[in-house]
Motif scaffolding. Structure first.
Motif, short mmCIF file in Angstrom:
data_model
loop_
_atom_site.label_atom_id
_atom_site.label_comp_id
_atom_site.label_asym_id
_atom_site.label_seq_id
_atom_site.Cartn_x
_atom_site.Cartn_y
_atom_site.Cartn_z
N ALA A 284 55.91 -59.97 2.98
CA ALA A 284 55.65 -58.92 3.96
C ALA A 284 56.32 -57.61 3.53
CB ALA A 284 56.14 -59.35 5.35
N ALA A 285 57.59 -57.68 3.13
CA ALA A 285 58.33 -56.47 2.76
C ALA A 285 57.72 -55.80 1.53
CB ALA A 285 59.80 -56.81 2.51
N LEU A 286 57.23 -56.59 0.59
CA LEU A 286 56.58 -56.01 -0.60
C LEU A 286 55.38 -55.15 -0.18
CD1 LEU A 286 56.39 -58.75 -3.39
CD2 LEU A 286 57.15 -56.38 -3.65
N GLU A 287 54.61 -55.66 0.80
CA GLU A 287 53.44 -54.91 1.27
C GLU A 287 53.88 -53.66 2.03
OE1 GLU A 287 50.50 -55.91 0.14
OE2 GLU A 287 49.59 -54.13 1.05
N VAL A 288 54.94 -53.80 2.84
CA VAL A 288 55.46 -52.64 3.59
C VAL A 288 55.85 -51.53 2.60
CG1 VAL A 288 57.43 -51.81 4.96
CG2 VAL A 288 56.25 -53.93 5.61
N LEU A 289 56.57 -51.91 1.55
CA LEU A 289 57.01 -50.88 0.58
C LEU A 289 55.82 -50.24 -0.13
CD1 LEU A 289 60.30 -52.24 -1.03
CD2 LEU A 289 59.97 -50.81 0.99
N SER A 290 54.81 -51.06 -0.41
CA SER A 290 53.65 -50.48 -1.09
C SER A 290 52.91 -49.50 -0.17
CB SER A 290 52.81 -51.66 -1.61
OG SER A 290 51.48 -51.39 -1.55
N ILE A 291 52.79 -49.84 1.11
CA ILE A 291 52.13 -48.93 2.06
C ILE A 291 52.93 -47.63 2.20
CG2 ILE A 291 51.54 -48.62 4.53
CD1 ILE A 291 51.18 -51.75 4.58
N LEU A 292 54.25 -47.78 2.32
CA LEU A 292 55.07 -46.59 2.56
C LEU A 292 55.18 -45.72 1.32
CD1 LEU A 292 57.84 -48.00 4.94
CD2 LEU A 292 55.85 -46.59 5.52
N LYS A 293 55.17 -46.34 0.15
CA LYS A 293 55.21 -45.53 -1.09
C LYS A 293 53.94 -44.68 -1.18
CE LYS A 293 56.15 -45.19 -5.91
NZ LYS A 293 55.15 -44.21 -6.17
N GLU A 294 52.82 -45.27 -0.83
CA GLU A 294 51.56 -44.50 -0.85
C GLU A 294 51.64 -43.33 0.14
OE1 GLU A 294 48.92 -48.47 -1.61
OE2 GLU A 294 48.16 -47.06 -0.12
N ALA A 295 52.16 -43.61 1.34
CA ALA A 295 52.27 -42.55 2.37
C ALA A 295 53.24 -41.46 1.90
CB ALA A 295 52.73 -43.16 3.69
N TYR A 296 54.33 -41.89 1.27
CA TYR A 296 55.33 -40.94 0.76
C TYR A 296 54.71 -40.07 -0.34
CZ TYR A 296 59.47 -39.26 -1.76
OH TYR A 296 60.39 -38.48 -2.39
N ASP A 297 54.05 -40.71 -1.31
CA ASP A 297 53.46 -39.97 -2.44
C ASP A 297 52.40 -38.98 -1.95
OD1 ASP A 297 55.10 -41.26 -4.19
OD2 ASP A 297 53.61 -42.72 -4.85
N ALA A 298 51.68 -39.36 -0.89
CA ALA A 298 50.63 -38.46 -0.36
C ALA A 298 51.24 -37.43 0.60
CB ALA A 298 49.56 -39.28 0.34
N LYS A 299 52.58 -37.42 0.72
CA LYS A 299 53.34 -36.47 1.57
C LYS A 299 53.06 -36.67 3.07
CE LYS A 299 54.68 -33.32 -1.86
NZ LYS A 299 55.21 -34.34 -2.75
N ARG A 300 52.47 -37.82 3.41
CA ARG A 300 52.16 -38.03 4.83
C ARG A 300 53.42 -38.24 5.67
NH1 ARG A 300 47.89 -41.19 2.76
NH2 ARG A 300 48.96 -43.11 3.27
N ILE A 301 54.44 -38.89 5.10
CA ILE A 301 55.67 -39.11 5.87
C ILE A 301 56.35 -37.77 6.15
CG2 ILE A 301 57.98 -40.19 5.86
CD1 ILE A 301 56.75 -42.54 4.33
N ASP A 302 56.37 -36.94 5.13
CA ASP A 302 56.98 -35.61 5.27
C ASP A 302 56.24 -34.77 6.31
OD1 ASP A 302 58.81 -33.57 4.48
OD2 ASP A 302 57.13 -32.60 3.48
N GLN A 303 54.92 -34.79 6.25
CA GLN A 303 54.12 -34.02 7.22
C GLN A 303 54.35 -34.52 8.64
OE1 GLN A 303 50.21 -34.57 5.66
NE2 GLN A 303 50.53 -33.12 3.98
N LEU A 304 54.36 -35.85 8.79
CA LEU A 304 54.57 -36.43 10.12
C LEU A 304 55.95 -36.02 10.64
CD1 LEU A 304 53.66 -38.37 12.42
CD2 LEU A 304 54.73 -40.23 11.14
N ALA A 305 56.96 -36.10 9.78
CA ALA A 305 58.32 -35.76 10.20
C ALA A 305 58.41 -34.30 10.65
CB ALA A 305 59.31 -36.04 9.07
N ARG A 306 57.75 -33.41 9.90
CA ARG A 306 57.78 -31.99 10.27
C ARG A 306 57.08 -31.75 11.61
NH1 ARG A 306 58.90 -28.53 5.78
NH2 ARG A 306 59.18 -29.82 3.95
#
Ligand SMILES: Cc1ncc(COP(=O)(O)O)c(C=O)c1O
Length: 392
Positions: A284-306
């Motif tokens: 499960a954690a491997l999949e979580v990291l893969s999803i979040l790395k994609e979101a991070y690389d696409a700058k979606r986490i940063d945009q959401l945080a802002r």
């Protein structure tokens, strides 16, 4: 018996519970058993980092469950080894990982690393660990004693010796003596009130620890796994601690904790866990990291945080009689509530408007949204919060 009565009859009353019966989730949206839908700004206290019922995590778990869930740590566990490798790819120094089942357990392991390091690191024996006032490190006996909140030490003694509390980060240096082996801190105190440490002071502390051969342990149970923007809050703060602990957001809802360290301290027989790092949680954690790395690389986490930050700031401006300060970084954010208004009232009112929010410390309203929350969920959530605040 209805659900509330069954719960109150058979479950220990250690939590002050709300009795809404949630039966389904989808990202940052939840449904109760009357099909009422809610927006979730808590993600299960920072756990459901990729939202509820994430399809990719569900598939990873289901596929793993059909093959093998558990074998014990007497055998190599493929997703565990690959999770440690994936963590190394995301972090910026080479570390070895130990997998536990919770944040408190990860911190117990970190404390053991420090104590063993102090044993072999010369005479006189070093064992003291400095932690901060208002910290929170967990509910096991040592993690509780490490927690700098004296009212949590009322019962349960005798506790292990050797924990020293600094009133704030500036007070740490003067507490270091020949028995000090480690400093353990959260970079943003989560439970303590969403109190973010100052970056320059944290970097100075990291230097001080290095110079004095005192280990720096960073408890990232709440802040780790992209919550502050980078994979670890230590990366956000530009430091390389000796030990980092992770938990909550790493598993996306399955119970997992992790200790990361470049140190070679624990060896065969020093530590262990029956369930720690089994196939279920590490796949499960491997999949979580893969999803979040994609979101991070696409700058979606940063945009959401802002965007989230801007909404929180707007509330501070709009409700000056209720809120006194905007606190936090990334997607661990909060609003200090006027001391005359109980935070519990704000939470109850938000719930009545179908929004889940959290308390932190004495008077902070805390937000720990899923890192995958949609813009629509976010704006619906803030609209509900505004209505709740007008209705307070
Ligand atoms: C910073 C921190 N450390 C440790 C813990 C304890 O984690 P757990 O409840 O998984 O044992 C928490 C939980 O809130 C936390 O926020």
């Amino acid at each position: 018996m209805n659900l509330q009565t069954i719960d109150q009859t058979y479950v220990m009353p250690t939590y002050k519970r709300n009795y809404t019966n949630f039966v389904k989730g989808d990202n940052a949206t939840l449904w109760d058993d009357a099909q009422q839908h809610y927006i979730d700004f808590t993600s299960g206290i920072g756990v459901c980092s990729v939202g509820h019922a994430n399809a990719r995590v569900a598939t990873a778990i289901a596929q793993q469950a059909q093959k093998i869930l558990h074998i014990s740590n007497l055998y190599v566990i493929e997703p565990q080894a690959k999770l440690a490798q994936a963590i190394n790819a995301l972090y910026d120094q080479k570390v070895k990982c130990f997998f536990a089942n919770s944040g408190a357990e990860a911190n117990e392991g970190a404390i053991k690393i420090a104590r063993k390091y102090g044993e072999k690191d010369g005479v006189p024996k070093r064992y003291k660990i400095i932690t901060l006032d208002h910290s929170f490190h967990g509910r096991t006996i040592s993690a509780l004693k490490a927690t700098g909140q004296p009212d949590m030490h009322t019962y349960f003694g005798p506790f292990p010796d050797g924990f020293v509390y600094a009133k704030d980060i500036d007070a740490i240096e003067s507490l270091i003596d020949e028995h000090t082996v480690a400093v353990m801190i959260e970079l943003v105190q989560g439970e303590g009130g969403v109190e973010a440490q100052d970056k320059a002071k944290v970097q100075a502390l990291a230097k001080l620890c290095k110079a004095r051969n005192v280990l720096l342990i960073v408890d990232e149970v709440q802040t780790g796994v992209y919550r502050t923007g980078e994979f670890t809050a230590s990366q956000t703060y530009g430091i390389k601690p000796d030990v980092i602990t992770l938990a909550k957001g790493l598993g996306g809802g399955v119970p997992i904790g992790a200790i990361l360290t470049p140190l070679d301290v624990l060896h065969g027989g020093d530590h262990g866990s029956t369930f720690g790092g089994n196939y279920l949680v590490t796949s499960a954690a491997l999949e979580v990291l893969s999803i979040l790395k994609e979101a991070y690389d696409a700058k979606r986490i940063d945009q959401l945080a802002r965007a989230f930050d801007a909404h929180v700031e707007a509330l501070l401006v709009k409700f000056p009689a209720i809120f006194t300060k905007h606190v936090g970084i990334g997607l661990i954010q909060g609003l200090r509530v006027n001391p005359d208004i109980p935070v519990a009232n704000v939470i109850a009112k938000a719930h009545a408007h179908y929004l889940l929010v959290l308390k932190a410390g004495r008077n902070t309203l805390r937000f720990l949204p899923a890192l995958t929350m949609t813009e629509d969920e976010m704006s619906q959530g803030f609209a509900r919060l505004e209505s709740a605040l007008f209705d307070l």
